[in-house]
Scaffold this motif. Structure first.
Motif, short mmCIF file in Angstrom:
data_model
loop_
_atom_site.label_atom_id
_atom_site.label_comp_id
_atom_site.label_asym_id
_atom_site.label_seq_id
_atom_site.Cartn_x
_atom_site.Cartn_y
_atom_site.Cartn_z
N ASP A 81 -1.43 -3.39 -2.21
CA ASP A 81 -0.83 -2.92 -0.95
C ASP A 81 0.06 -1.70 -1.14
OD1 ASP A 81 -0.68 -3.19 1.81
OD2 ASP A 81 1.26 -4.20 1.69
N ASP A 82 0.74 -1.63 -2.29
CA ASP A 82 1.66 -0.50 -2.52
C ASP A 82 0.98 0.66 -3.25
OD1 ASP A 82 1.32 -1.99 -4.79
OD2 ASP A 82 3.37 -1.69 -5.52
N HIS A 83 -0.35 0.56 -3.41
CA HIS A 83 -1.09 1.61 -4.11
C HIS A 83 -1.67 2.60 -3.10
CE1 HIS A 83 -1.96 -1.24 -7.76
NE2 HIS A 83 -0.67 -1.05 -7.52
N LYS A 84 -1.87 3.81 -3.57
CA LYS A 84 -2.51 4.81 -2.73
C LYS A 84 -3.99 4.49 -2.63
CE LYS A 84 -3.13 9.81 -2.21
NZ LYS A 84 -2.91 11.14 -2.81
N TRP A 85 -4.53 4.55 -1.40
CA TRP A 85 -5.93 4.18 -1.20
C TRP A 85 -6.56 5.10 -0.16
CZ3 TRP A 85 -7.50 2.72 3.67
CH2 TRP A 85 -6.49 2.42 4.59
N SER A 86 -7.87 5.02 -0.07
CA SER A 86 -8.60 5.77 0.96
C SER A 86 -9.91 5.05 1.22
CB SER A 86 -8.86 7.21 0.51
OG SER A 86 -9.58 7.23 -0.70
N LYS A 87 -10.53 5.38 2.34
CA LYS A 87 -11.82 4.80 2.67
C LYS A 87 -12.87 5.27 1.66
CE LYS A 87 -11.26 2.26 6.39
NZ LYS A 87 -11.70 0.84 6.45
N ALA A 88 -13.84 4.40 1.42
CA ALA A 88 -14.85 4.69 0.40
C ALA A 88 -15.61 5.97 0.69
CB ALA A 88 -15.82 3.52 0.27
#
Length: 701
Positions: free
Chosen positions: A227-234
């Motif tokens: 949850d605290d990590h940087k993410w993006s849509k695939a």
């Protein structure tokens, strides 16, 4: 995917690809079943990997049994014993070694190849087989299935298909008839609906990419652990990696023709070797025959001269012997006649014959023998038959290697084979597995971990220079043992350490001007002093020999690990016979036993062959790319990657096998602070020690 990967007009369609051997396992020759991707990017069915493991187990057990029966060396038997949680196997295709997880029976540590799995499922859809309606099963019926719901992934009969469309929840689902699927009418639809599902949350599709962990996850995983990590849509995250893969693909595509061309060159070269061997053999035999004929002629000439001289001398001797035989017979007859005449003859008879007798006796008294004036002397003085003279007369055989011209090998001058393109991909951000402080039980000073090595069971051996200790930790950071030595074997200023094939450790003690060998339990074994003055770096080669870097003599010595005897001295000179080391610190070896040395003088990294030839160098003094402020620890993994600790720049350089900079593997941004010693674990993790005592283990592949 954006589709940039399919720009080649010669690419097969999905339908065409399915009918090739692309989706078939090379072991079982069948369409993949639960395909698993190995680190070398080859794919096999999970059950086939299990068979490989079973074969490896059988071979290992056999070797272990032979070792137990055929040797008294406990260390050799221990080497054959498999570890508790992992085991090494060899890829059947490329022969790359890798480790499998024994405890993880479901995957053996290898990820599912979702691409191959989806294609295998699609192949299954497109080929006739007995399928039954999954909804009729709930009513206890067995009804042939005629359609597939791409949303539910369920097989349905015609009746249940109609009901599926009448239900509010499923009326918008994509249901396709198998008869049309087998004709290829729904290939793109099938591919569009194939989404990998989360292993932990089986109903959730994985469509989120965690940029920190570089993992594809589902929304439940994101909330739970990322949850605290940087993410993006695939679909957005893939753009970056797609470009990266396209560039890598271009690199590989550029290499393949070169490799094929070079393979052809090697084939031709192999044929030329045989042709050269035949020609050389014929020349050698011809020379031998010529010399043999000349020797035979010389032998015949010498024998003829000997026979002629001896026969002539014998004739002379025989003539003289015959003459003397005649003379002595005459004298004997005269002597007998005179003796009888004097005894029985009358005076008248004597007087009658006195003139003839006196004349004859006077003649005989002055007679000289017809003897020889010189004796025949014969001798034979052999020519010098030393090996050197024979080689000079016979001819000198020259066997050497000469550098190839690029035109000979078929490679362009600027396109030498870059095997590094085939290396495994290194993580953008290495994963920190564990971190601990290298504190001991009774340290009186700040920890200064100058040296590090790893035992076969992954215990970490740390040299604490300022506390004059060697500390042994379990991989989780728990302190197991401290070694200080006793009496004359006490450590004075230890610097670096290496683990021998026997499992014992060797420690360079530079102020004591020696290297001390200890068992891991602390007992002193022996001390090496021969040929060293001020040892710093230390390592072992593939033969198990101890390699010691001497910073005062500016050279490397190689020693027998059992006796400590000096085997070889490498003076580290260049082609002009000038020593190139200035202030060397650490030493490592490659898989080919080339010797890598870090030196504070520019260039900072120097590479030598096992016999001491100066091969290459890397780095200059500074802070930019290809520059090092203070090179410390160095090590090399089995792929050929070279790791160099840049102490003052707070980073670890990752070099390709040819010595070129690949990237900065770790930097200040990764909280790296003054790296010192480097080592690699058995399973390929990088161990880094930092000034003031921190020990960190990273997963970089």
């Amino acid at each position: 995917m954006s589709g940039t990967m399919t720009t080649d007009n010669n690419m097969l369609t999905v339908s065409e690809l399915l009918e090739t051997g692309f989706i078939k396992c090379t072991i079982c020759k069948s369409v993949y079943e639960d395909p698993r991707l190995l680190p070398c990017l080859h794919t096999f069915c999970h059950k086939c990997i299990q068979k490989i493991i079973e074969i490896e187990n059988q071979t290992r057990n056999l070797n272990q049994s032979e070792a137990a029966n055929g040797t008294d060396d406990d260390n050799e038997a221990k080497d054959l014993k498999k570890t508790e949680n992992r085991q090494k196997i060899i890829c059947p295709v490329c022969k790359s070694p890798m480790e499998v997880s024994i405890k993880d029976k479901k995957s053996n540590g290898f990820p599912s190849n979702t691409f191959m799995k989806d294609l295998s499922d699609m192949y299954d859809y497109k080929h006739e087989k007995e399928r039954h309606c999954e909804y009729c099963k709930f009513d206890g019926k067995t009804t042939p299935a005629s359609s597939l719901c791409l949303d539910c992934h369920d097989n349905m009969c015609q009746g249940c298909t109609g009901a599926h469309f009448r239900t509010k929840v499923t009326r918008c689902h994509k249901v396709i008839p198998y008869a049309h699927v087998q004709k290829g009418l729904y290939d793109s639809d099938i591919r569009d609906f194939q989404t990998p599902m989360c292993v932990q949350h089986t109903d959730e599709p994985m469509n989120i990419f965690c940029e920190k962990c570089e993992l594809l996850i589902c929304k439940e995983c994101k909330v739970g652990n990322h949850d605290d990590h940087k993410w993006s849509k695939a679909d957005k995250a893939v753009l970056k990696y797609e470009v990266q893969m396209i560039n890598l693909l271009k690199g590989i595509q550029q290499q393949i023709p070169s490799i094929h061309k070079y393979m052809q060159f090697l084939t031709n070269y192999e044929k030329s070797i045989e042709g050269g061997r035949e020609k050389l053999t014929n020349n050698i035999k011809k020379q031998a025959e010529i010399l043999h004929d000349m020797i035979e002629e010389q032998k015949a000439s010498c024998l003829e001269a000997v026979n002629k001289a001896c026969d002539t001398e014998r004739c002379e001797v025989q003539v003289r012997s015959s003459n003397l035989h005649t003379a002595v017979t005459s004298l004997e007859n005269n002597e007998e006649y005179l003796r009888n005449l004097l005894k029985h003859g009358k005076p008248e008879e004597l007087l009658t014959l006195h003139r003839e007798i006196t004349q004859r006796l006077t003649q005989l008294t002055h007679m000289q023998m017809d003897g020889i004036n010189a004796r025949l002397k014969t001798d034979f003085i052999p020519g010098s038959s030393t090996l050197r003279n024979i080689q000079t007369i016979f001819g000198k055989l020259s066997i050497d290697h000469v550098p190839l011209k690029h035109s000979e090998s078929g490679l362009a001058a600027d396109s030498a084979l870059q095997i590094s393109n085939m290396l495994p991909n290194v993580r953008n951000t290495p994963e920190l597995i564990i971190e601990f402080n290298g504190e001991g039980m009774s340290d009186s000073k700040e920890v200064w971990p100058t040296g590090v090595a790893v035992t076969k069971d992954d215990n970490l051996v740390i040299v604490d220079r300022d506390n004059k200790k060697v500390k042994i930790y379990e991989r989780n950071g728990k302190l197991k043992q401290e070694i200080q030595g006793k009496g004359e074997n006490k450590l004075e200023t230890p610097f670096d350490v290496t683990v021998l094939k026997s499992g014992d450790i060797a420690v360079s003690d530079h102020e004591a001007e020696n290297v001390k060998l200890f068992k891991v339990t602390g007992e002193h074994i022996l001390t090496i002093t021969d040929g060293i003055k001020y040892p710093r770096g230390i390592t072992t080669n593939s033969k198990g020999e101890v390699i010691i870097l001497d910073c005062q003599l500016r050279q490397v010595t190689i020693h027998d690990p059992k006796s400590g005897h000096l085997l070889k001295t490498i003076e580290c000179k260049d082609a002009k016979d000038i020593k190139v080391l200035v202030d060397p610190y650490y030493v490592g070896v490659t898989a080919q036993d080339n010797i890598i040395i870090t030196d504070t003088a520019s260039p900072n990294i120097k590479v030598f062959s096992p016999d001491g030839k100066y091969l290459a160098n890397y780095g200059h003094y500074g802070m930019r790319n290809d520059e090092v402020l203070q090179p410390y620890g160095v090590c090399c993994d089995h792929y050929g990657y070279i790791f160099v600790a840049d102490n003052q720049n707070h980073r670890v350089h990752l070099l390709l096998p040819d010595g070129k900079l690949s990237k900065f593997l770790l930097t200040k941004a990764d909280s790296l602070w003054h790296p010192m010693g480097l080592a690699l674990t058995e399973n390929g993790y990088l161990v880094v020690t930092e000034a003031l005592g921190k020990v960190k283990i990273y997963k970089y592949i």
